[in-house]
Write an enzyme that holds these catalytic residues in place. Structure first.
Site, mmCIF file in Angstrom:
data_model
loop_
_atom_site.group_PDB
_atom_site.id
_atom_site.type_symbol
_atom_site.label_atom_id
_atom_site.label_comp_id
_atom_site.label_asym_id
_atom_site.label_seq_id
_atom_site.Cartn_x
_atom_site.Cartn_y
_atom_site.Cartn_z
ATOM 1 N N TYR A 168 0.847 -1.212 0.000
ATOM 2 C CA TYR A 168 0.000 0.000 0.000
ATOM 3 C C TYR A 168 0.877 1.255 0.000
ATOM 4 O O TYR A 168 0.655 2.190 -0.790
ATOM 5 C CB TYR A 168 -0.944 -0.010 1.205
ATOM 6 N N LYS A 172 1.208 4.336 -2.884
ATOM 7 C CA LYS A 172 0.982 5.765 -2.647
ATOM 8 C C LYS A 172 2.256 6.576 -2.916
ATOM 9 O O LYS A 172 2.180 7.756 -3.256
ATOM 10 C CB LYS A 172 0.447 5.985 -1.232
HETATM 11 N N1 LIG Z 1 -9.192 6.369 5.210
HETATM 12 C C1 LIG Z 1 -7.917 6.681 5.406
HETATM 13 O O1 LIG Z 1 -7.399 6.630 6.534
HETATM 14 C C2 LIG Z 1 -7.070 7.103 4.237
HETATM 15 C C3 LIG Z 1 -5.815 7.676 4.522
HETATM 16 C C4 LIG Z 1 -5.015 8.077 3.475
HETATM 17 C C5 LIG Z 1 -5.448 7.933 2.174
HETATM 18 N N2 LIG Z 1 -6.682 7.358 1.914
HETATM 19 C C6 LIG Z 1 -7.074 7.226 0.505
HETATM 20 O O2 LIG Z 1 -8.317 7.858 0.308
HETATM 21 C C7 LIG Z 1 -8.963 7.284 -0.830
HETATM 22 C C8 LIG Z 1 -10.421 7.003 -0.480
HETATM 23 O O3 LIG Z 1 -10.474 6.032 0.541
HETATM 24 P P1 LIG Z 1 -11.554 6.072 1.716
HETATM 25 O O4 LIG Z 1 -10.830 6.280 2.977
HETATM 26 O O5 LIG Z 1 -12.654 6.982 1.356
HETATM 27 O O6 LIG Z 1 -12.016 4.533 1.708
HETATM 28 P P2 LIG Z 1 -13.394 3.822 1.319
HETATM 29 O O7 LIG Z 1 -14.511 4.361 2.147
HETATM 30 O O8 LIG Z 1 -13.112 2.373 1.381
HETATM 31 O O9 LIG Z 1 -13.636 4.287 -0.192
HETATM 32 C C9 LIG Z 1 -12.870 3.758 -1.249
HETATM 33 C C10 LIG Z 1 -13.602 4.018 -2.547
HETATM 34 O O10 LIG Z 1 -12.812 3.486 -3.623
HETATM 35 C C11 LIG Z 1 -13.656 2.676 -4.422
HETATM 36 N N3 LIG Z 1 -12.898 1.612 -5.072
HETATM 37 C C12 LIG Z 1 -12.132 0.647 -4.508
HETATM 38 N N4 LIG Z 1 -11.643 -0.160 -5.456
HETATM 39 C C13 LIG Z 1 -12.121 0.310 -6.647
HETATM 40 C C14 LIG Z 1 -11.985 -0.111 -7.989
HETATM 41 N N5 LIG Z 1 -11.257 -1.179 -8.339
HETATM 42 N N6 LIG Z 1 -12.610 0.610 -8.962
HETATM 43 C C15 LIG Z 1 -13.356 1.695 -8.631
HETATM 44 N N7 LIG Z 1 -13.522 2.135 -7.389
HETATM 45 C C16 LIG Z 1 -12.918 1.441 -6.407
HETATM 46 C C17 LIG Z 1 -14.729 2.129 -3.488
HETATM 47 O O11 LIG Z 1 -15.926 1.858 -4.205
HETATM 48 P P3 LIG Z 1 -16.450 0.415 -4.662
HETATM 49 O O12 LIG Z 1 -16.109 -0.552 -3.574
HETATM 50 O O13 LIG Z 1 -17.928 0.647 -4.852
HETATM 51 O O14 LIG Z 1 -15.749 0.156 -5.960
HETATM 52 C C18 LIG Z 1 -14.956 3.339 -2.585
HETATM 53 O O15 LIG Z 1 -15.897 4.210 -3.174
HETATM 54 C C19 LIG Z 1 -8.149 6.042 -1.193
HETATM 55 O O16 LIG Z 1 -7.322 6.349 -2.292
HETATM 56 C C20 LIG Z 1 -7.309 5.796 0.057
HETATM 57 O O17 LIG Z 1 -6.118 5.127 -0.247
HETATM 58 C C21 LIG Z 1 -7.501 6.959 2.924
#
Ligand SMILES: NC(=O)c1ccc[n+]([C@@H]2O[C@H](COP(=O)([O-])OP(=O)(O)OC[C@H]3O[C@@H](n4cnc5c(N)ncnc54)[C@H](OP(=O)(O)O)[C@@H]3O)[C@@H](O)[C@H]2O)c1
Length: 268
Positions: A168, A172
């Site tokens: 992961y 990133k």
């Molecule tokens: N939460 C944290 O602590 C955190 C910290 C740093 C960075 N981030 C980044 O923030 C971004 C959003 O994450 P989040 O925290 O909002 O998590 P989340 O609630 O799990 O949302 C992730 C989104 O990505 C979509 N997704 C996953 N695989 C996909 C695929 N193959 N094709 C299309 N869509 C896909 C999911 O939709 P479906 O399942 O419907 O496809 C969901 O809408 C990510 O890039 C994550 O790495 C998160």
């Protein structure tokens, strides 16, 4: 929240494409764009779960009757589908002004030597290859038009790798490197390249990491107050709604108890 009339007028009539819009940060970003534009916006929302996107469309269009939301299923890890997706965008939403590359995921906490190949593949295909493929489609279109915004969601993990996050964190770090190259390549244009790197945000992210085990996901947030998705959505919309000559190039966003990937103050 509102950034006032100048932000609303800068966002007015824009078309925004958000990947991973079915939950968490992507979903919150859709609502925040609708709110900050006063509803004068077109949103293309993509993810794999189309029914969740349709529910978001209904909610946003009810709250903001001037808005128009297009829910379109797209799995960004399936590269051959990306061409057809871009070519098949509805005529009234073809002129995308803002691309938010937010779709991303993590699987597992295994250390090197014990990481399943399937997990390596899905993390790279989603977080890296999908983001690159979609960006490759829009850069020529933005160049033709002379403007456009690309917002890539990175992570503290891309700046500071940690044990149990080898893949992961690597994905990133690629996002960061790719984003910085792109900004340099587009220096002579009005295309803005923006990276937002969240720290700890409570979304479905940890549930996905622990393959649906909610108790393990909840333990991540024990004794701390993580960010909520709306906190990151506000930063994304703030960056996009600046004056056209202003680029919020890079932003690291922590909750107040967090100072690095692993340094957190927990009240237990
Ligand atoms: N939460 C944290 O602590 C955190 C910290 C740093 C960075 N981030 C980044 O923030 C971004 C959003 O994450 P989040 O925290 O909002 O998590 P989340 O609630 O799990 O949302 C992730 C989104 O990505 C979509 N997704 C996953 N695989 C996909 C695929 N193959 N094709 C299309 N869509 C896909 C999911 O939709 P479906 O399942 O419907 O496809 C969901 O809408 C990510 O890039 C994550 O790495 C998160």
């Amino acid at each position: 929240m509102s950034f006032g009339t100048s932000a609303a007028s800068r966002l007015s009539s824009k078309t925004v494409l958000i990947t991973g819009a079915s939950s968490g940060i992507g979903r919150a970003t859709a609502f925040e764009f609708a709110n900050a534009s006063g509803g004068d916006i077109k949103l293309i929302l993509t993810a794999r779960r189309e029914s969740a996107l349709v529910a978001i469309k209904e909610e946003i269009e009810k709250l903001y009757p001037k808005s128009k939301v297009f829910p379109i299923a797209l799995d960004v890890s399936k590269l051959p589908e990306i061409d057809a997706f871009v070519e098949g965008l509805p005529a009234e939403a073809k002129d995308v002004d803002v691309l938010v590359n937010n779709a991303g995921m993590v699987h597992g906490v295994e250390q090197v030597g014990a990481i399943a190949q399937a997990d390596i593949d899905i993390m790279f295909q989603t977080n890296v290859f999908g983001l690159i493929a979609l960006t490759q489609k829009f850069v020529p279109l933005f160049k033709e038009r002379g403007r456009g915004d690309i917002v890539n969601i990175g992570s503290i993990a891309g700046r500071e790798p940690y044990p149990g996050g080898a893949i992961y964190c690597a994905t990133k770090a690629v996002v960061k490197s790719f984003t910085e190259t792109l900004r340099k390549e587009l220096i002579a244009t009005r295309i803005r390249v923006i990276e937002v790197d969240p720290g700890q945000v409570e979304t479905e992210f940890s549930v996905v990491r622990f393959r649906g085990d909610k108790s393990k996901a909840d333990a991540v947030y024990a004794g701390v107050e993580p960010l909520i998705a709306e906190d990151i959505a506000e930063v994304i919309v703030f960056a996009v709604s600046r004056r056209e000559n202003t680029v919020i190039a890079d932003t690291l966003v922590f909750p107040s108890h967090q100072a690095s990937a692993l340094i957190m103050h927990r009240k237990l």
